[in-house]
Scaffold this motif. Structure first.
Motif, short mmCIF file in Angstrom:
data_model
loop_
_atom_site.label_atom_id
_atom_site.label_comp_id
_atom_site.label_asym_id
_atom_site.label_seq_id
_atom_site.Cartn_x
_atom_site.Cartn_y
_atom_site.Cartn_z
N TRP A 11 64.61 34.14 54.36
CA TRP A 11 65.37 35.63 53.91
C TRP A 11 65.34 36.53 54.98
O TRP A 11 66.27 37.28 55.30
CB TRP A 11 64.92 35.97 52.46
N HIS A 15 68.07 38.58 57.74
CA HIS A 15 68.46 39.80 57.45
C HIS A 15 67.80 40.96 57.80
O HIS A 15 68.28 41.92 58.27
CB HIS A 15 68.20 40.03 55.75
N ARG A 303 67.60 38.66 43.21
CA ARG A 303 68.44 38.25 44.56
C ARG A 303 69.78 39.02 44.40
O ARG A 303 69.92 39.59 45.63
CB ARG A 303 68.41 36.78 44.60
N SER A 304 70.34 39.15 43.36
CA SER A 304 71.72 39.71 43.53
C SER A 304 71.51 41.32 43.60
O SER A 304 72.12 42.12 44.17
CB SER A 304 72.42 39.45 41.92
N CYS A 306 69.07 42.80 45.50
CA CYS A 306 68.62 42.56 46.76
C CYS A 306 69.50 42.80 47.83
O CYS A 306 69.87 43.39 48.82
CB CYS A 306 67.50 41.75 47.34
N GLU A 307 70.67 41.63 47.34
CA GLU A 307 71.68 41.42 48.26
C GLU A 307 72.63 42.76 48.31
O GLU A 307 73.16 43.01 49.42
CB GLU A 307 72.57 40.22 47.74
N ARG A 308 72.82 43.18 47.10
CA ARG A 308 73.72 44.35 46.96
C ARG A 308 73.22 45.63 47.71
O ARG A 308 73.77 46.31 48.40
CB ARG A 308 74.03 44.78 45.33
N LEU A 310 70.95 45.63 50.14
CA LEU A 310 71.14 45.35 51.51
C LEU A 310 72.46 45.66 52.02
O LEU A 310 72.67 46.06 53.04
CB LEU A 310 70.66 43.83 51.80
N ARG A 311 73.67 45.16 51.47
CA ARG A 311 74.90 45.20 51.69
C ARG A 311 75.49 46.86 51.78
O ARG A 311 76.05 47.19 52.66
CB ARG A 311 75.75 44.60 50.91
N PRO A 319 63.63 39.47 47.06
CA PRO A 319 63.91 38.80 45.96
C PRO A 319 62.71 38.19 45.49
O PRO A 319 62.01 37.42 45.93
CB PRO A 319 65.09 37.80 46.17
#
Length: 355
Positions: A11, A15, A303-304, A306-308, A310-311, A319
């Motif tokens: 991960w 990133h 995870r969802s 952290c992904e959002r 980050l984006r 996560p």
């Protein structure tokens, strides 16, 4: 040897290079090299290759052991890896307390078999009876991380003594990864000081702010250290002379360094908790510089989330599924003040938008 991918490190590799802020850093902010004499002289091997004897003796004294019961390694990761290679063979069994840093269960599982003893929220308490129930006739090793990564739980001296005694009564080694121990205001005695079956691993990475040295050590019984020295001939051979040179200076100045770092950790923890509390997020009050935080409403998993985040904000969190807990994320608050403030500001803004 077949080992699963290291979820957390993959991960980060994907990133952290491109993101603005690394808000999942697991150690205290790095010290400047200008604080130290950097002239190591000749860049040859450290001789003997397990580390300078007088320096090993100094470190060994902290555990009530002698110099031949300490080996210097490339960070705690190598210390743990060599211990697992030395203590686990096909057919052997280890008990590992989780959630924890993945290598502490994945490497033993690749060498033998593993039974996990799970800490449960919100207190993340360790029950020695659960470890006793998990042990088998073929158990050779119990593994604990204290203070724990990712939860920040610091198991008490009473608890660790109880775990040590039940392991020692069965002739089983207890390995404790103590890399965050010196960030505690009142550290409990290390496991390697508890008796002949205790093994402690640590480094100057997390508590001292010297991750780039890649300098750590293992303290333990002579028969284990002797086997580790054989395995080390096939890994890094010797510690870095540069790392050892600076490590000596850091140990000489550790009262100053640790007082500074503990103060920073206390202040940053309070600031981080304030932001989380404002948005109704919960964590266990951590020792160290990591918090394991509940996922906000509206996000299915850590995870969802952290992904959002980050984006939208270019900030990296970790996560919880990297530690086997899907409904949490890990935040690190040990980084430099300006970077932490900016990261918390972006987290506050993001959470406000998604409430």
């Amino acid at each position: 040897m077949d080992i699963e991918p290291f979820t957390l490190e993959r991960w980060f590799a994907a990133h952290e290079h491109e993101a603005d802020i690394m808000l999942a850093e697991s150690g205290i902010r790095s010290l400047s090299a200008s604080r130290f004499d950097l002239d190591v002289g000749k860049l040859g091997y450290v001789i003997p290759t397990n580390g300078d004897p007088s320096f090993r003796a100094e470190i060994a004294a902290r555990y009530g052991r002698d110099q031949d019961e300490v080996v210097f390694t490339c960070g705690t990761q190598e210390a743990n890896f060599l211990a697992f290679l030395s203590l686990l063979n096909e057919g052997d069994h280890a008990v590992v307390v989780t959630p924890t840093y993945q290598s502490l269960h994945a490497v033993p599982d690749s060498l033998g078999t593993v039974t996990r003893v799970e800490l449960t929220p919100p207190e993340w308490s360790l029950d020695p009876d659960a470890i006793a129930e998990a042990m088998r006739p073929e158990t050779t090793l119990v593994v604990v991380n204290n203070p724990n990564n990712p939860t920040g739980k610091y198991h008490s001296e009473e608890t660790m003594n109880a775990v040590y005694e039940l392991a020692a009564d069965r002739g089983v080694y207890l390995l404790c990864d103590e890399v965050y121990r010196m960030l505690a205001d009142d550290p409990i005695p290390p496991v390697a000081s508890m008796g002949p079956y205790g093994i402690s691993t640590t480094s100057l990475t997390k508590a001292y702010g010297l991750a780039g040295l890649r300098f750590g050590w293992l303290a333990g019984p002579p028969e284990v250290v002797s086997t580790i020295n054989h395995w080390k001939d096939y890994t890094t051979i010797s510690p870095s002379p540069f790392g050892q040179h600076v490590a000596k200076q850091a140990i000489d100045a550790e009262n100053e360094i640790l007082a500074e770092n503990r103060g920073l950790a206390r202040e940053h923890k309070a600031e981080t908790h304030s932001v989380l509390e404002t948005h109704g997020l919960d964590w266990y009050d951590p020792v160290g510089v990591n918090g394991f935080v509940t996922v906000p409403d509206g996000f299915a998993t850590g995870r969802s989330f952290c992904e959002r985040f980050l984006r939208e904000e270019s900030v990296v969190l970790a996560p919880g599924d990297a530690f086997g807990v899907s409904d949490r994320f890990r935040i690190g608050f040990g980084l430099a003040r300006e970077e932490l403030n900016e990261g918390l500001s972006r987290l506050d803004s993001f959470l406000s938008r998604h409430e």
